[in-house]
Design an enzyme around this catalytic site. Structure first.
Site, mmCIF file in Angstrom:
data_model
loop_
_atom_site.group_PDB
_atom_site.id
_atom_site.type_symbol
_atom_site.label_atom_id
_atom_site.label_comp_id
_atom_site.label_asym_id
_atom_site.label_seq_id
_atom_site.Cartn_x
_atom_site.Cartn_y
_atom_site.Cartn_z
ATOM 1 C CB CYS A 59 56.082 34.446 12.102
ATOM 2 S SG CYS A 59 54.416 34.713 12.067
ATOM 3 C CE1 TYR A 106 64.831 29.253 4.093
ATOM 4 C CE2 TYR A 106 65.879 31.058 3.037
ATOM 5 C CZ TYR A 106 64.728 30.759 3.731
ATOM 6 O OH TYR A 106 63.738 31.455 4.044
ATOM 7 N NE ARG A 129 60.643 40.038 3.899
ATOM 8 C CZ ARG A 129 61.690 39.325 4.307
ATOM 9 N NH1 ARG A 129 61.551 38.029 3.601
ATOM 10 N NH2 ARG A 129 62.216 39.302 5.167
ATOM 11 N NE ARG A 168 72.377 36.624 4.640
ATOM 12 C CZ ARG A 168 71.236 36.303 5.153
ATOM 13 N NH1 ARG A 168 70.696 35.283 4.720
ATOM 14 N NH2 ARG A 168 70.865 36.947 5.981
ATOM 15 C CE1 TYR A 213 66.613 41.504 6.546
ATOM 16 C CE2 TYR A 213 66.032 39.590 5.339
ATOM 17 C CZ TYR A 213 66.752 40.281 6.180
ATOM 18 O OH TYR A 213 67.603 39.544 7.335
ATOM 19 C CG HIS A 245 65.059 41.939 10.448
ATOM 20 N ND1 HIS A 245 63.771 41.626 10.912
ATOM 21 C CD2 HIS A 245 65.479 40.997 9.699
ATOM 22 C CE1 HIS A 245 63.370 40.619 10.502
ATOM 23 N NE2 HIS A 245 64.190 40.147 9.592
ATOM 24 C CG ASP A 299 63.073 36.335 11.549
ATOM 25 O OD1 ASP A 299 62.519 36.281 10.612
ATOM 26 O OD2 ASP A 299 64.386 35.788 11.747
ATOM 27 C CG ASN A 350 69.364 31.299 5.758
ATOM 28 O OD1 ASN A 350 69.558 30.245 5.234
ATOM 29 N ND2 ASN A 350 68.722 32.217 5.090
HETATM 30 C C1 0GY Z 1 64.157 36.985 7.663
HETATM 31 C C2 0GY Z 1 65.215 36.843 7.459
HETATM 32 C C3 0GY Z 1 66.224 36.034 6.296
HETATM 33 C C4 0GY Z 1 65.305 35.361 5.500
HETATM 34 C C5 0GY Z 1 64.199 35.457 4.774
HETATM 35 O O1 0GY Z 1 62.826 35.165 3.018
HETATM 36 C C6 0GY Z 1 63.837 34.761 3.616
HETATM 37 O O2 0GY Z 1 64.081 33.815 3.485
HETATM 38 O O3 0GY Z 1 63.641 36.826 5.226
HETATM 39 C C7 0GY Z 1 67.444 35.918 6.569
HETATM 40 O O4 0GY Z 1 67.942 34.881 6.231
HETATM 41 O O5 0GY Z 1 68.084 37.134 7.005
HETATM 42 O O6 0GY Z 1 63.774 37.856 8.548
HETATM 43 O O7 0GY Z 1 63.389 36.255 7.523
#
Ligand code: 0GY
Length: 292
Positions: free
Chosen positions: A27, A44, A119, A125, A151, A175, A243, A248
């Site tokens: 989270c 964002y 991370r 994006r 990620y 994920h 999450d 987004n």
């Molecule tokens: C997530 C996914 C997203 C964003 C971020 O760090 C972040 O801004 O992880 C995403 O937009 O896919 O798991 O938080």
């Protein structure tokens, strides 16, 4: 940029009750902006979703602890994440995003603030650049017991393999590397991800984000079908999280209660649920409580 809301205002109470001590291991917090401004490079601009909201949701959903992952909108300034951990009364730890040139002293300070990993985000994006050579350098200098969260999307798994193979600490994949879950449990994406898991026994993954991965929508049947076998086969290295506040996801905001109700569908027995929600995240984030 207009500030956006990506979380449900009144999430339902889940039908499923997590076991006592359950951990929401993915989270984020956003701000509050007045105290913790967003990064100038943020892709964002969210409304505030601070620690009070996170802890109220934790209690509402029946969880005991959180692992707070630094979101990209806060860049490499981990102050909001550290503030949330500090306010949690020991019920949160976190994952930071750092400038790869960070000093050993600053890494130690993050450890003192409850951080247990860093991370690396490869989503174009979300971040401007992801320098693998610099990431590898910092991955080799982490405090003892830390891990690296990565990620990425399924189409760059193979490209990232040499880089990830060289990281000398456990890996946690957000994920599941975003497989196409509509193609079932034996899809090309799932096979590639399984081969990756098979290559090392210290690669963990998060069985998270049906809302992001399953275009069939709530109740996300494709996600349940594709992910349950993976959880069963790798039950000692899988984590789960909400999450929240769902960065987004403003066009398809999930009901967090429904997300919790995915748990018994991907982990059908009490034994699996205990591993997913307690034993596994405790090993990564509160190991001292296990060896005490
Ligand atoms: C997530 C996914 C997203 C964003 C971020 O760090 C972040 O801004 O992880 C995403 O937009 O896919 O798991 O938080």
């Amino acid at each position: 940029m207009t500030r956006i809301t990506s979380w449900h205002g009144h999430p339902s109470k889940p039908l499923y009750t997590p076991p006592a001590g359950a951990i929401d291991a993915h989270c984020h917090v956003f701000g509050p902006m007045a105290d913790f401004p967003f990064s100038a490079k943020a892709k964002y601009l969210p409304e505030d979703a601070g620690p009070d909201m996170l802890f109220a949701l934790r209690d509402h959903l029946g969880f005991a602890r959180n692992v707070i992952v630094q979101a990209s909108c806060h860049g490499t300034d981990n102050a909001a994440t550290l503030d949330a951990i500090a306010r949690s009364e020991g019920k949160a730890r976190g994952v930071a995003v750092v400038d790869p040139a960070i000093s050993e002293a600053d890494l130690a300070a993050l450890h003192g603030g409850g951080i247990r990993g860093i991370r690396f985000n490869f989503l174009k994006r979300l971040v401007d650049d992801a320098p693998k050579d610099k990431f590898l350098d910092v991955a080799r200098r982490l405090p003892a017991g830390w891990h690296v969260v990565i990620y990425f999307e399924a189409d760059i798994l193979e490209e990232l393999r040499p880089f990830m193979d060289a990281i000398p600490v456990p890996l946690v994949i957000d994920h599941m590397g975003r497989p196409d879950v509509t193609q079932g449990p034996d899809s090309a994406d799932m096979k590639a991800f399984r081969a990756f898991l098979q290559s090392r026994d210290d690669i963990w993954f998060k069985a998270t984000c049906p809302d992001r991965l399953d275009p069939t929508g709530d109740p996300w049947n494709a996600f349940a079908d594709a992910v349950a076998p993976l959880v069963a086969d790798y039950q000692d290295r899988v984590l789960w999280g909400t999450d929240w506040p769902h960065p987004n996801m403003q066009d398809a905001i999930p009901d967090d209660g429904h997300l919790v109700d995915m748990i018994p569908r991907i982990a059908p027995t009490a034994d699996l649920q205990r591993k997913l929600l307690i034993d596994n995240p405790m090993r990564l984030y509160w190991p001292e409580e296990l060896s005490a």
